[in-house]
Design a protein around this motif. Sequence first.
Motif, mmCIF file in Angstrom:
data_model
loop_
_atom_site.group_PDB
_atom_site.id
_atom_site.type_symbol
_atom_site.label_atom_id
_atom_site.label_comp_id
_atom_site.label_asym_id
_atom_site.label_seq_id
_atom_site.Cartn_x
_atom_site.Cartn_y
_atom_site.Cartn_z
ATOM 1 N N GLN A 46 61.834 57.617 45.681
ATOM 2 C CA GLN A 46 61.031 57.051 44.599
ATOM 3 C C GLN A 46 61.246 57.769 43.271
ATOM 4 N N GLU A 83 55.380 52.646 49.906
ATOM 5 C CA GLU A 83 56.421 51.896 49.210
ATOM 6 C C GLU A 83 57.817 52.394 49.522
ATOM 7 N N ASP A 84 57.936 53.303 50.476
ATOM 8 C CA ASP A 84 59.251 53.887 50.743
ATOM 9 C C ASP A 84 60.251 52.834 51.191
ATOM 10 N N TYR A 121 61.531 50.812 48.240
ATOM 11 C CA TYR A 121 62.465 51.556 47.400
ATOM 12 C C TYR A 121 63.833 51.657 48.053
#
Length: 299
Positions: free
Chosen positions: A184, A207-208, A211
């Motif tokens: 990120q 949100e890994d 990304y």
Amino acid sequence: MSATINIAGVKLHPQGRTLACDAGALELRAGDRVVVDDGRETEVGTVAVPTATRPANGPLPRVLRRAEPRDLDRVAATAQRTADALALARARATAMGLPIKVFRAELQRGGRTLFYFASEDRVDFRELVRDLGAKLHARIELRQVGVRDEAKMTGGIGTCGRELCCTTFLPKFAPVSIKMAKHQNLALNPTKVSGQCGRLKCCLVYEDAMYVEAAAALPKMGKRIGTPEGVGRVGDLDVLRGRVRVYFDGQPPKVFDAAELQAAPPAPDGPPRPRASSPASSPSPPPSSPAPSPPETKS
């Protein structure tokens, strides 16, 4: 198909999770105090989410009624006894020189008191258990937890300004690695990527995957790339916007959309390197002459 019932979100503890409860015919608002039956015992909780008609995927704890003054008096008396027991446990642990941090106490039915503590090492607390049992006249249990569980049970406000995720809705802790912060493009500053527990923030997991998927469509850092302005090297990536900052020789860097980039032509060859001669064509070394023998000595 699941049935549709009147559901309200209730917190049984200020630092606990919000439970979905069957409110029956009650119309509840946020802040109302209610009595909840979870199948084992009845507890007084606070409504965090007002009632709404939603489908139920299984049996839920039931809201029996709104809390009455006698219920609130009982809760206040239990809270005072819990605070007194916690203060006593902390004082006795300090007096005994135990390297532990007692941070929570629970008065349970059956005359049992449960204490939670955090410590970096294994501690022999048998003497503390006997001492507390004699003073509180109850069965004592001490339970050691890690720093993440301590933050979950204590609660608090994160750097985002909201209540801690582990306190409000996370059912369990997911593994978090520093590689997620790198994906990120976050500054690897411990004060920025660490939570209240001192470990990496749980929200780095959320949100890994997005990304990683978005970065797969972008060129790698340091790679030669072709642009409308010529060939340069990738210096920075804006993963969410799909933009790339390209550095050129002799001109300032520029930002391009990923769709504008293309594979760079091969780099020009440098000066020709001398070819190594093969073993077959290399001249053989001259044969070595035998060493002269020492002269003979006559007796």
